[in-house]
Design a protein around this motif. Structure first.
Motif, PDB file in Angstrom:
ATOM      1  N   TYR A  50      33.266  29.672  39.363  1.00 28.81           N
ATOM      2  CA  TYR A  50      34.444  30.164  38.641  1.00 28.81           C
ATOM      3  C   TYR A  50      35.706  29.476  39.149  1.00 28.81           C
ATOM      4  N   GLY A  52      38.629  26.510  37.666  1.00 28.92           N
ATOM      5  CA  GLY A  52      38.960  25.574  36.591  1.00 28.92           C
ATOM      6  C   GLY A  52      37.776  24.697  36.244  1.00 28.92           C
ATOM      7  N   GLN A  53      37.605  24.409  34.957  1.00 30.48           N
ATOM      8  CA  GLN A  53      36.534  23.527  34.516  1.00 30.48           C
ATOM      9  C   GLN A  53      36.820  22.115  34.996  1.00 30.48           C
ATOM     10  N   GLU A  54      35.807  21.443  35.552  1.00 31.38           N
ATOM     11  CA  GLU A  54      36.002  20.112  36.121  1.00 31.38           C
ATOM     12  C   GLU A  54      35.345  18.993  35.318  1.00 31.38           C
ATOM     13  N   GLU A  73      30.993  26.731  29.236  1.00 24.17           N
ATOM     14  CA  GLU A  73      31.919  27.151  30.282  1.00 24.17           C
ATOM     15  C   GLU A  73      32.319  28.587  30.038  1.00 24.17           C
ATOM     16  N   ASP A  75      35.114  31.042  32.056  1.00 27.59           N
ATOM     17  CA  ASP A  75      36.056  31.317  33.139  1.00 27.59           C
ATOM     18  C   ASP A  75      35.971  30.265  34.253  1.00 27.59           C
ATOM     19  N   GLY A  76      35.711  29.028  33.851  1.00 19.83           N
ATOM     20  CA  GLY A  76      35.629  27.934  34.817  1.00 19.83           C
ATOM     21  C   GLY A  76      34.230  27.653  35.328  1.00 19.83           C
ATOM     22  N   GLU A  78      30.606  26.451  34.822  1.00 22.47           N
ATOM     23  CA  GLU A  78      30.100  25.534  33.807  1.00 22.47           C
ATOM     24  C   GLU A  78      28.645  25.167  34.024  1.00 22.47           C
TER      25      GLU A  78
END
Length: 120
Positions: A50, A52-54, A73, A75-76, A78
């Motif tokens: 959880y 930020g999506q990277e 994804e 809430d971040g 993934e």
């Protein structure tokens, strides 16, 4: 998490091998590279938890049979999700409506054929 390892695991879980990969690229098909070129690109570590999506949200792995892996994804957090090849029936019913008619009608068949959708 190592993206290459995660991707290979997802490919295996989908019933495919890396030999079945047509390309790795963007979901719209505008960007794409063969698996041999994708391996070094995917060999990166990232935090899949959880936050930020990277990893690019439109990244896909497309198979020769038409199935593909897509990024999901929440809430971040993934992961890869497998989408099987589309195989529709030989014949389809026509439809004219696409807008929801109530909070209970979510599917195309419920909107266009409400009596049939409730029969069991």
């Amino acid at each position: 998490m190592n993206l290459l390892g995660e991707t290979k695991d997802a490919i295996s879980r989908s019933g495919h091998s890396t030999d079945d990969v047509r390309f790795v690229g963007s979901r719209d098909g505008e960007l794409g590279i063969p698996w041999s070129q994708a391996e070094p690109v995917l060999d990166i570590d990232y935090d899949e938890g959880y936050g930020g999506q990277e990893i690019a949200a439109d990244l896909v792995v497309v198979f020769t049979d038409g199935g593909f892996l897509r990024r999901e994804e929440y809430d971040g957090s993934e992961w890869w999700e497998y989408e099987p090849p589309f195989r529709g029936p030989e014949t389809q019913k026509p439809f004219k409506l696409v807008k929801l008619t109530s909070y209970r009608t979510r599917l195309l068949v419920e909107i266009n054929y409400p009596m049939e959708a409730t029969e069991e």
